[in-house]
Design an enzyme around this catalytic site. Structure first.
Site, short mmCIF file in Angstrom:
data_model
loop_
_atom_site.label_atom_id
_atom_site.label_comp_id
_atom_site.label_asym_id
_atom_site.label_seq_id
_atom_site.Cartn_x
_atom_site.Cartn_y
_atom_site.Cartn_z
N ARG A 104 17.05 42.27 43.58
CA ARG A 104 15.99 42.38 42.56
C ARG A 104 15.15 43.59 42.94
O ARG A 104 14.67 43.71 44.06
CB ARG A 104 15.13 41.11 42.55
CG ARG A 104 13.85 41.28 41.73
CD ARG A 104 13.14 39.99 41.47
NE ARG A 104 13.79 39.23 40.41
CZ ARG A 104 13.18 38.34 39.63
NH1 ARG A 104 11.89 38.09 39.80
NH2 ARG A 104 13.83 37.70 38.69
N HIS A 131 17.75 42.22 32.78
CA HIS A 131 17.75 40.97 33.54
C HIS A 131 18.98 40.17 33.10
O HIS A 131 18.88 39.12 32.45
CB HIS A 131 16.45 40.21 33.25
CG HIS A 131 16.15 39.11 34.22
ND1 HIS A 131 16.94 38.81 35.31
CD2 HIS A 131 15.10 38.23 34.26
CE1 HIS A 131 16.40 37.79 35.98
NE2 HIS A 131 15.29 37.42 35.37
N GLN A 134 19.36 36.28 33.71
CA GLN A 134 18.57 35.49 32.76
C GLN A 134 19.33 35.37 31.44
O GLN A 134 19.35 34.31 30.81
CB GLN A 134 17.22 36.18 32.52
CG GLN A 134 16.32 35.44 31.56
CD GLN A 134 15.79 34.15 32.15
OE1 GLN A 134 15.26 34.15 33.25
NE2 GLN A 134 15.94 33.04 31.43
N ASP A 219 8.32 37.00 26.05
CA ASP A 219 8.17 37.15 27.49
C ASP A 219 6.74 37.63 27.74
O ASP A 219 6.03 38.01 26.79
CB ASP A 219 9.21 38.17 28.01
CG ASP A 219 9.23 38.30 29.53
OD1 ASP A 219 8.65 37.44 30.21
OD2 ASP A 219 9.83 39.28 30.03
N CYS A 259 11.71 33.34 29.34
CA CYS A 259 12.36 33.32 30.65
C CYS A 259 11.47 32.75 31.75
O CYS A 259 11.98 32.34 32.79
CB CYS A 259 12.82 34.74 31.02
SG CYS A 259 11.44 35.89 31.27
N ARG A 287 19.72 28.73 34.85
CA ARG A 287 19.86 29.84 35.80
C ARG A 287 20.81 29.43 36.92
O ARG A 287 21.66 30.19 37.35
CB ARG A 287 18.48 30.22 36.39
CG ARG A 287 17.46 30.75 35.39
CD ARG A 287 17.87 32.06 34.79
NE ARG A 287 18.18 33.05 35.78
CZ ARG A 287 17.26 33.83 36.39
NH1 ARG A 287 16.00 33.76 36.04
NH2 ARG A 287 17.63 34.72 37.31
N1 CP Z 1 12.81 34.25 34.90
C1 CP Z 1 12.79 34.72 36.15
O1 CP Z 1 13.56 35.61 36.54
O2 CP Z 1 11.86 34.12 36.95
P1 CP Z 1 11.47 34.54 38.42
O3 CP Z 1 10.75 35.86 38.35
O4 CP Z 1 10.58 33.44 38.91
O5 CP Z 1 12.70 34.68 39.26
N1 NVA Z 2 9.63 40.89 32.14
C1 NVA Z 2 9.24 40.14 33.30
C2 NVA Z 2 10.30 39.15 33.64
C3 NVA Z 2 10.01 38.28 34.81
C4 NVA Z 2 11.12 37.31 35.10
C5 NVA Z 2 8.99 41.10 34.46
O1 NVA Z 2 9.76 42.04 34.62
O2 NVA Z 2 8.06 40.87 35.21
#
Ligand code: CP
Ligand code: NVA
Length: 301
Positions: A104, A131, A134, A219, A259, A287
């Site tokens: 990540r 993502h 997701q 989101d 998400c 997930r």
């Molecule tokens: N939706 C998602 O990726 O959540 P986290 O940031 O908690 O991993």
């Molecule tokens: N769009 C959000 C998603 C988190 C899971 C971010 O990037 O923070």
């Protein structure tokens, strides 16, 4: 056979996505029946996380444990990456020690770079661009409730961000209609929009986007790394909150997805996210199952 990575949804063919989702549904049933699976016995995966996470970290670690494998978590400040060790060196070293790298990060180039030098599968666990993990869970969730996405209209209301980009990829790959409603200046990548133009349209009108949709998705307005823009974003996004009156424009049986993490009163009201059309807890649970199917697919290729 060349190593398969999963950096974006289109790293899979439409048939592979559908097969993987079917397998996710099967693995979910097996988990609920407490059946054991030793796919990852003697195998190790490393999670290189340069951003915060609850769902992604826990679902991967739990999934790896349920497969009998072990997971090593590296927090943002734990690894030598944070002290400037080149990604290629990190990638080659990790590839000699583990069976899978789950990353990540902020810039999408970093995960692409990791994959370029890896000799084990690399999974993108979120970048600023997309993502895809997701997305797998979201597709599984829709299919469990409503069947294939083909033929349905999906409305994205809010920021043209990483999760929106994954929905755009999905629309093109699985051939459904996606209408993205964002305030001017907060739209998705214009290049991606062009690439997905057969299935995706952009508007600044959340009402027309939501009209007759089978699914409404949103989101957070302020993603990780955008905290300094929070006040300006809240102003720009007023009028883009998914509330009951917006949901009423969608189909009667429309679903709502997010998400998570969610900020009630901003991008969505609690009436909607905690209401009967919301499937956010299924999305979160999926997930685990969708990513187990993904890991199995990558390890078997
Ligand atoms: N939706 C998602 O990726 O959540 P986290 O940031 O908690 O991993
Ligand atoms: N769009 C959000 C998603 C988190 C899971 C971010 O990037 O923070």
């Amino acid at each position: 056979m060349p190593i398969r990575h999963f950096l974006e949804l289109s790293d899979l063919t439409p048939a592979e996505v559908r097969k993987l989702i079917a397998r996710g549904i099967e693995l979910k049933a097996q988990r609920h029946n407490r059946e054991t699976n030793s796919l990852m016995q003697q195998k190790t995966a490393v999670l290189v996380f340069e951003k915060s996470s609850t769902r992604t970290r826990v679902s991967f670690e739990a999934g790896i444990n349920q497969f009998g494998g072990s997971a090593i978590f590296m927090a943002p400040s734990d690894s030598q990456l944070s002290r400037g060790e080149p990604i290629e060196d990190t990638s080659m070293v990790l590839s000699r020690m583990v069976d899978m790298i789950i990353m990540r990060t902020s810039s999408h180039e970093r995960v692409v770079h990791m994959a370029k030098h890896a000799s084990v599968p690399v999974i993108n666990a979120l970048s600023d661009f997309n993502h895809p993990c997701q997305q797998l869970a979201d597709i599984q969730t829709f299919m469990e409730h409503r069947g294939d996405l083909k033929g349905h209209k999906v409305a994205w209301v809010g920021d043209g961000n990483n999760v929106c980009h994954s929905w755009m990829n999905a629309a093109k790959l699985l051939d459904f209609e996606l209408v993205v409603a964002t305030p001017p200046g907060y739209g998705p990548s214009t290049l991606l929009l062009e690439q997905c133009s057969s299935n995706v349209t952009l508007t600044s009108d959340p009402q027309s986007a939501t009209n007759n949709a089978s699914l409404v998705v949103t989101d957070t307005w302020t993603g990780m790394g955008q905290e300094e823009e929070k006040v300006n974003r809240e102003k720009a996004f007023s009028g883009f909150c998914v509330d009951h009156s917006l949901m009423r424009l969608a189909k009667k049986d429309a679903l709502f997805m997010h998400c998570l993490p969610a900020y009630r009163g901003y991008e969505v009201t609690s009436e909607v996210i905690d209401g009967p059309q919301s499937v956010v807890w299924d999305e979160a649970e999926n997930r685990l199952h969708a990513q187990k199917a993904l890991m199995e697919f990558l390890l078997k290729h």
